[in-house]
Design a protein around this motif. Sequence first.
Motif, PDB file in Angstrom:
ATOM      1  N   ALA A 210      58.548  19.859  22.415  1.00 50.07           N
ATOM      2  CA  ALA A 210      58.008  19.519  20.893  1.00 50.07           C
ATOM      3  C   ALA A 210      57.143  18.228  20.934  1.00 50.07           C
ATOM      4  N   THR A 211      57.280  17.407  22.081  1.00 49.39           N
ATOM      5  CA  THR A 211      56.676  16.058  21.899  1.00 49.39           C
ATOM      6  C   THR A 211      55.744  16.037  23.214  1.00 49.39           C
TER       7      THR A 211
ATOM      8  N   LEU B 236      60.319   9.968  19.694  1.00 46.91           N
ATOM      9  CA  LEU B 236      60.969  11.243  20.013  1.00 46.91           C
ATOM     10  C   LEU B 236      61.138  11.397  21.227  1.00 46.91           C
TER      11      LEU B 236
ATOM     12  N   ALA C  56      57.183  22.907  16.152  1.00 45.47           N
ATOM     13  CA  ALA C  56      58.281  22.287  16.738  1.00 45.47           C
ATOM     14  C   ALA C  56      58.350  20.930  16.450  1.00 45.47           C
ATOM     15  N   GLN C  57      57.171  20.014  16.819  1.00 43.90           N
ATOM     16  CA  GLN C  57      56.957  18.758  16.582  1.00 43.90           C
ATOM     17  C   GLN C  57      57.381  18.500  15.188  1.00 43.90           C
TER      18      GLN C  57
ATOM     19  N   ILE D 177      72.955  15.627  15.843  1.00 45.46           N
ATOM     20  CA  ILE D 177      72.059  16.814  16.189  1.00 45.46           C
ATOM     21  C   ILE D 177      72.844  17.587  17.408  1.00 45.46           C
TER      22      ILE D 177
ATOM     23  N   VAL E 250      64.335  13.819  12.542  1.00 45.43           N
ATOM     24  CA  VAL E 250      64.567  12.666  12.923  1.00 45.43           C
ATOM     25  C   VAL E 250      64.153  11.541  11.853  1.00 45.43           C
TER      26      VAL E 250
ATOM     27  N   VAL F 244      63.277  19.018  22.648  1.00 45.80           N
ATOM     28  CA  VAL F 244      62.472  17.848  22.444  1.00 45.80           C
ATOM     29  C   VAL F 244      61.479  17.710  23.519  1.00 45.80           C
TER      30      VAL F 244
ATOM     31  N   LEU G  67      68.671  21.289  24.095  1.00 49.10           N
ATOM     32  CA  LEU G  67      68.247  20.498  23.118  1.00 49.10           C
ATOM     33  C   LEU G  67      67.140  19.349  23.861  1.00 49.10           C
TER      34      LEU G  67
ATOM     35  N   LEU H 218      61.088  18.564  14.482  1.00 47.59           N
ATOM     36  CA  LEU H 218      61.661  17.589  15.056  1.00 47.59           C
ATOM     37  C   LEU H 218      61.234  15.982  14.345  1.00 47.59           C
ATOM     38  N   GLU H 219      60.079  15.976  13.894  1.00 45.31           N
ATOM     39  CA  GLU H 219      59.888  14.937  13.158  1.00 45.31           C
ATOM     40  C   GLU H 219      60.677  14.837  11.749  1.00 45.31           C
TER      41      GLU H 219
END
Length: 303
Positions: free
Chosen positions: A75-76, A5, A86-87, A122, A94, A72, A68, A90-91
Amino acid sequence: MLIKLRTLWVPLLLIVYLGLGAELMFAVGAGADEAEQGLSQKAVEIVRVFGFPITNSMVATWIVALGLIVFVQTATRKMKQVPDGAQNFLEWLVESLYNFLEGILGRHLVDRTFWFFATVFIFILSASWGGLIPGIGTIGRGHATDHGFKIDQPLFRGANADVNMTLEMALVFFGCWIFWALRENGPGGFIRELFAPKGESSGLLKIVLVVVFFASGLLEIISILFRPVSLSFRLYGNMFAGEKMLETMGNLVPSFSWLLPIPFYFMELLVGLVQALVFMLLTAVFTLLICPSAEEGSTTAPS
């Protein structure tokens, strides 16, 4: 399935960076002398930095890209085995895109091209929805009129409502498409995919098929060269028409300018999602058409 990610923002930077070159094609002269009624078809130049024109759509593009990247990275930052917040979102996003594209392209091809398709989807979706935020197109320099204050130079403009941005994304795909086609097929295989007869034949039929497929290959080259134009104007036309419609509904009855556009905002949310899907799917299908043997090669054991 392990998806990196943290690397999602890298192709986004590539698209935004290359977009600067596309912006310059129409940025000069964006502040045209002749006044246009309503929303201008061209991005408006708001400032120059060392002679470099900065338009309102470029500012909106940078804001969306920065948002963005920050999302990201946030979140990561602290990855968890059991994701949340958030993670988790996002996962989910994706992985959903990956599984969706894998059903179209196959595992081999999607592993090599997913970075591009996920990024454009996105980014287009975020830019389209970001253009609906109140203040986009309604904050800037202007003058007072009998019917209120008129904005002449809005500080922000929807990124996808600028043909420069949509053309840039289409050109980036065109370059990637050529690279993927040559990498998967080789120069000879690339030419065979365009001009060679399909299937087995012999005798006079083989000669006829050679002529037919050669002529078909020439038409295919013309089609390939026009793909960036069709991709860019399809997205630009839908987004610009949506913004024009919202502006028209807002000015239709001045006393209810806050109420009439509301139903159309919900429609534009759907249009933004559909256009992001259409752009991603068309580019994915164009890639699959030139690399049809990629998945076969990945499933066939080497002899």
